[in-house]
Design an enzyme around this catalytic site. Sequence first.
Site: not given
Ligand code: FPP
Length: 248
Positions: A19, A23, A32, A36, A66, A68, A130, A196-197
């Site tokens: 997560d 941010r 954003r 990623h 969620d 999506w 792994l 949270r989970l």
């Molecule tokens: C949550 O951060 C992150 C995600 C919903 C996507 C996770 C994806 C990656 C780490 C990149 C690609 C993954 C792979 C396996 C190549 P958020 O966007 O909700 O962050 P925020 O809470 O700061 O808004």
Amino acid sequence: MQSTLDAATRGLHVAIIMDGNGRWAAVRGKPRTAGHRAGAKAVRRTVEAAPGLSIGTLTLYAFSSDNWKRPPDEVATLMRLFRDYLRGQTARCVEKGVDLRVIGRRDRLPDDVLAAVRAAEESTAGGSTLVLRLAVDYSARDAIAAAAELLAREGARSGAEGDVREALSGHLDPEHPGAGAARDVDLLIRTGGEQRLSDFLLWECAYAELYFTPVMWPDFGAEQLEAALAEFRRRERRFGGLARVATG
Ligand code: FPP
């Protein structure tokens, strides 16, 4: 030769809720999607570090069912990143003995992502260093409900009884039936400061140690993983029993 089951049962099972990408990008004045992309680099660093830290199974929450609900361009970027990761890292996984598996629903994934999933899983099957599980379009509640439904249908057919927990656990990942019962998570890490989970591995985390860090996912890597494991080793796991007492 070690079988895939050896790889899956040796070492710790560490699961990570990645997560903070959004941010991380926002404080840098970036979109954003840049967060990623930086997050995908953190995935590569973490996977490289895992086998050296006694981790046998690493499960990463890449996209929840969620997610999506996010804007279409963000979803498209994430899907592209998964596809590129699978295509780009398969050779490295084979070289390093990483058995890559994707858990979650497959029927809503774009065709190119699905093809990349199948190719990566086929090429890396049997890796014994792994087991890397990427959770994509994943919901723990959906996985448990689907397993219960499958079990009920099978049970009704065969009239068989047995250990329901064991049987349900064996149905949580229907795409990999050879993998056996789901492994309990030893350590669940969540980056980004939230605690949270979020519908992740609810069954498997029954006795997981929880570790929350304010570090944003794009800043995560070997050092942060090592710190989480050091904290894990300081914990006393009792599984509902009593604390160990000195016997003198
Ligand atoms: C949550 O951060 C992150 C995600 C919903 C996507 C996770 C994806 C990656 C780490 C990149 C690609 C993954 C792979 C396996 C190549 P958020 O966007 O909700 O962050 P925020 O809470 O700061 O808004």
